[in-house]
Design a protein around this motif. Structure first.
Motif, PDB file in Angstrom:
ATOM      1  N   LYS A   1       0.860  -0.886  -0.281  1.00  0.00           N
ATOM      2  CA  LYS A   1      -0.128  -0.244  -0.251  1.00  0.00           C
ATOM      3  C   LYS A   1       1.217   0.818  -0.147  1.00  0.00           C
ATOM      4  O   LYS A   1       0.226   2.145  -0.241  1.00  0.00           O
ATOM      5  CB  LYS A   1      -0.844  -0.552   0.997  1.00  0.00           C
ATOM      6  N   ILE A   2       1.948   1.294   0.199  1.00  0.00           N
ATOM      7  CA  ILE A   2       2.472   2.547   0.175  1.00  0.00           C
ATOM      8  C   ILE A   2       3.629   2.559  -0.986  1.00  0.00           C
ATOM      9  O   ILE A   2       3.461   1.790  -1.982  1.00  0.00           O
ATOM     10  CB  ILE A   2       4.146   2.058   1.320  1.00  0.00           C
ATOM     11  N   ASP A   3       3.551   3.637  -1.625  1.00  0.00           N
ATOM     12  CA  ASP A   3       3.835   4.798  -2.303  1.00  0.00           C
ATOM     13  C   ASP A   3       5.320   5.134  -2.604  1.00  0.00           C
ATOM     14  O   ASP A   3       5.742   6.500  -1.651  1.00  0.00           O
ATOM     15  CB  ASP A   3       2.863   6.212  -2.688  1.00  0.00           C
ATOM     16  N   MET A   4       5.859   4.538  -3.221  1.00  0.00           N
ATOM     17  CA  MET A   4       8.001   4.396  -3.329  1.00  0.00           C
ATOM     18  C   MET A   4       8.131   6.054  -3.323  1.00  0.00           C
ATOM     19  O   MET A   4       9.208   6.564  -3.029  1.00  0.00           O
ATOM     20  CB  MET A   4       8.907   3.565  -3.601  1.00  0.00           C
ATOM     21  N   VAL A   5       7.248   6.486  -4.711  1.00  0.00           N
ATOM     22  CA  VAL A   5       7.742   8.120  -4.961  1.00  0.00           C
ATOM     23  C   VAL A   5       7.782   9.183  -4.146  1.00  0.00           C
ATOM     24  O   VAL A   5       8.565   9.618  -3.468  1.00  0.00           O
ATOM     25  CB  VAL A   5       6.867   8.268  -6.312  1.00  0.00           C
ATOM     26  N   ARG A   6       6.322   8.732  -3.047  1.00  0.00           N
ATOM     27  CA  ARG A   6       6.139   9.902  -1.865  1.00  0.00           C
ATOM     28  C   ARG A   6       6.469   9.592  -0.654  1.00  0.00           C
ATOM     29  O   ARG A   6       7.566  10.068  -0.167  1.00  0.00           O
ATOM     30  CB  ARG A   6       4.821   9.694  -0.949  1.00  0.00           C
ATOM     31  N   TYR A   7       7.208   8.310  -0.663  1.00  0.00           N
ATOM     32  CA  TYR A   7       8.515   7.618   0.225  1.00  0.00           C
ATOM     33  C   TYR A   7       9.714   8.584   0.094  1.00  0.00           C
ATOM     34  O   TYR A   7      10.273   8.884   0.902  1.00  0.00           O
ATOM     35  CB  TYR A   7       8.571   6.645   0.628  1.00  0.00           C
ATOM     36  N   ASN A   8      10.043   8.292  -1.052  1.00  0.00           N
ATOM     37  CA  ASN A   8      11.591   9.273  -1.591  1.00  0.00           C
ATOM     38  C   ASN A   8      11.609   9.956  -1.690  1.00  0.00           C
ATOM     39  O   ASN A   8      12.586  11.049  -0.900  1.00  0.00           O
ATOM     40  CB  ASN A   8      11.567   8.776  -2.722  1.00  0.00           C
ATOM     41  N   ASP A   9      10.541  11.049  -2.064  1.00  0.00           N
ATOM     42  CA  ASP A   9      10.073  13.057  -1.781  1.00  0.00           C
ATOM     43  C   ASP A   9      10.248  13.084  -0.645  1.00  0.00           C
ATOM     44  O   ASP A   9      10.531  13.974  -0.135  1.00  0.00           O
ATOM     45  CB  ASP A   9       9.470  13.379  -2.533  1.00  0.00           C
TER      46      ASP A   9
ATOM     47  N   ASP B   1       4.809  -1.236  -5.604  1.00  0.00           N
ATOM     48  CA  ASP B   1       4.080  -0.131  -4.556  1.00  0.00           C
ATOM     49  C   ASP B   1       2.975   0.043  -5.302  1.00  0.00           C
ATOM     50  O   ASP B   1       2.816  -0.295  -5.795  1.00  0.00           O
ATOM     51  CB  ASP B   1       4.993   0.467  -4.961  1.00  0.00           C
ATOM     52  N   SER B   2       1.763   0.784  -4.550  1.00  0.00           N
ATOM     53  CA  SER B   2       0.871   0.961  -5.061  1.00  0.00           C
ATOM     54  C   SER B   2       0.283   2.052  -5.671  1.00  0.00           C
ATOM     55  O   SER B   2      -0.479   1.982  -6.268  1.00  0.00           O
ATOM     56  CB  SER B   2       0.664   2.382  -3.580  1.00  0.00           C
TER      57      SER B   2
ATOM     58  N   ILE C   1       7.649  -2.173  -9.669  1.00  0.00           N
ATOM     59  CA  ILE C   1       8.120  -3.533  -9.285  1.00  0.00           C
ATOM     60  C   ILE C   1       8.898  -2.512  -8.053  1.00  0.00           C
ATOM     61  O   ILE C   1      10.454  -1.934  -8.781  1.00  0.00           O
ATOM     62  CB  ILE C   1       8.648  -3.696  -9.710  1.00  0.00           C
ATOM     63  N   ILE C   2      10.189  -2.881  -6.846  1.00  0.00           N
ATOM     64  CA  ILE C   2      10.353  -2.065  -6.311  1.00  0.00           C
ATOM     65  C   ILE C   2      11.761  -2.895  -6.076  1.00  0.00           C
ATOM     66  O   ILE C   2      12.695  -3.039  -5.152  1.00  0.00           O
ATOM     67  CB  ILE C   2       9.852  -1.352  -5.236  1.00  0.00           C
ATOM     68  N   VAL C   3      11.382  -4.460  -5.989  1.00  0.00           N
ATOM     69  CA  VAL C   3      12.148  -5.562  -5.372  1.00  0.00           C
ATOM     70  C   VAL C   3      11.800  -7.103  -6.153  1.00  0.00           C
ATOM     71  O   VAL C   3      10.786  -7.354  -6.297  1.00  0.00           O
ATOM     72  CB  VAL C   3      11.247  -6.027  -4.059  1.00  0.00           C
ATOM     73  N   TRP C   4      12.795  -7.367  -7.513  1.00  0.00           N
ATOM     74  CA  TRP C   4      12.945  -8.783  -7.567  1.00  0.00           C
ATOM     75  C   TRP C   4      13.572  -9.279  -6.995  1.00  0.00           C
ATOM     76  O   TRP C   4      14.611  -9.119  -5.880  1.00  0.00           O
ATOM     77  CB  TRP C   4      14.085  -8.521  -8.839  1.00  0.00           C
ATOM     78  N   TYR C   5      13.368 -10.653  -5.832  1.00  0.00           N
ATOM     79  CA  TYR C   5      13.608 -11.299  -4.745  1.00  0.00           C
ATOM     80  C   TYR C   5      13.823 -12.782  -5.660  1.00  0.00           C
ATOM     81  O   TYR C   5      12.699 -13.623  -6.136  1.00  0.00           O
ATOM     82  CB  TYR C   5      12.558 -11.795  -3.612  1.00  0.00           C
TER      83      TYR C   5
ATOM     84  N   ARG D   1      20.755   6.605  -7.133  1.00  0.00           N
ATOM     85  CA  ARG D   1      19.260   7.121  -8.122  1.00  0.00           C
ATOM     86  C   ARG D   1      18.117   6.339  -7.427  1.00  0.00           C
ATOM     87  O   ARG D   1      18.192   5.366  -7.778  1.00  0.00           O
ATOM     88  CB  ARG D   1      19.853   7.389  -9.613  1.00  0.00           C
ATOM     89  N   PRO D   2      17.545   7.161  -6.773  1.00  0.00           N
ATOM     90  CA  PRO D   2      16.038   6.733  -6.599  1.00  0.00           C
ATOM     91  C   PRO D   2      15.030   5.470  -7.825  1.00  0.00           C
ATOM     92  O   PRO D   2      14.358   4.288  -6.858  1.00  0.00           O
ATOM     93  CB  PRO D   2      15.024   7.235  -5.927  1.00  0.00           C
TER      94      PRO D   2
END
Length: 316
Positions: free
Chosen positions: A67-75, A112-113, A117-121, A294-295
């Protein structure tokens, strides 16, 4: 698209990336794999690439959605966030409370929301032969690893002795080194293509670990594992992959133009789309961030340890 000289080792990386991309797409779209001319890739490398592709296709079909938005988190992060301040981390934790804990035990992607894709495991992505290659290459760097450990300030944790431990069998030398065919001494602070003038402090050079005959052996020992890692990036982040390809080719032409023979040799033999490879052995890494990265880009962490069960814990 960049043209890669066919006599460069990086051309094998290009072929490998196209093979992995084709297998992953064919698997996802349920179509046959197209025939490809892979004459420059040996059979063991092809087997390793096919295993990687199958694991990546499985991961893509096994999405963990957050549910988290990684763009908002990074900002919300400051420019020089280190991740080492408990007060700051508590503030971020309260501002972006995690949805739940996730234990990943099978190949997966974390999304993320915003649908990114923020992680490949990818447990099981490496064949036993590739892990053997990595162990062999690491063993050849034992002397460099041994001398990399320091007793400096604890804030310089990446090489501080307190964060390293010996292996039970003594087969792995603890340490942390960075190797690069064209090392930028000022990191990522400046932008633009390098000048030849050594007084400007921005001209790249071969990293200390790669200089001399021993360095040439290291570059050769990392070729196959770097092909595998780079081929994964062809699927994970195509833009970053092609940018890395172009950077290596342009640096190689630049080195040839100014008759920087040692750098040109390493770039011709370098198979990674990343300009720097970090070799980390038996280090406990505290929670942290790398603020100068770079994010929107990926780092790839490869663990060459034979384990029956691999689990990843993520708190999002």
């Amino acid at each position: 698209m960049v043209t890669i000289p066919i006599d460069w080792a990086l051309y094998q990386t290009y072929l490998a990336g196209e093979l992995v991309h084709e297998i992953v797409m064919a698997t996802i779209l349920h179509r046959p794999v197209r025939d490809m001319n892979l004459g420059l890739l040996d059979i063991n490398t092809r087997i390793a690439l096919e295993q990687l592709a199958k694991v990546m296709a499985t991961a893509y079909s096994n999405a963990v959605r957050l549910k988290i938005d990684m763009v908002r988190y990074n900002d919300a992060l400051d420019k020089d966030e280190s991740g080492r301040s408990e007060t700051r981390e508590e503030n971020l934790f309260n501002r972006f409370p995690p949805d739940e804990e996730h234990f990943l035990t099978t190949p997966s992607v974390v999304i993320d929301s915003g649908g990114r894709i923020i992680v490949w495991y990818l447990p099981g992505a490496l064949t036993a032969m590739i892990m053997k290659d990595i162990h062999g290459a690491t063993h050849s760097m034992s002397g460099l690893l041994k001398h990399s450990i320091t007793t400096s300030k604890i804030t310089q944790w990446r090489t501080n002795r307190s964060n390293f431990h010996t292996s039970p069998d003594g087969m792995v030398t603890p340490g942390c080194i960075n190797i690069s065919p064209a090392w930028f001494q000022q990191g990522r602070e400046k932008h633009g293509f390098p000048n030849i003038d050594p007084e400007d402090g921005f001209s790249p050079e071969v990293s200390a670990a790669l200089k001399g005959d021993a360095g040439r052996n290291i570059t050769m020992s990392l070729q196959r594992s770097s092909i595998i890692v780079s081929a994964a990036l062809r699927v994970m982040h195509p833009d970053l992959y092609w940018a890395g390809m172009e950077t290596q080719v342009r640096l190689g032409k630049w080195a040839a133009r100014y008759e920087l023979d040692e750098m040109h040799y390493h770039l011709q033999c370098w198979t990674s789309v990343f300009n720097v490879v970090s070799i980390i052995c038996n280090r406990r890494s505290p929670p942290h961030r790398d603020p100068k990265c770079r994010p929107a880009a990926f780092d790839i962490m490869t663990t060459a340890v034979a384990q029956k069960t691999v689990r990843m814990f993520a708190l999002f």
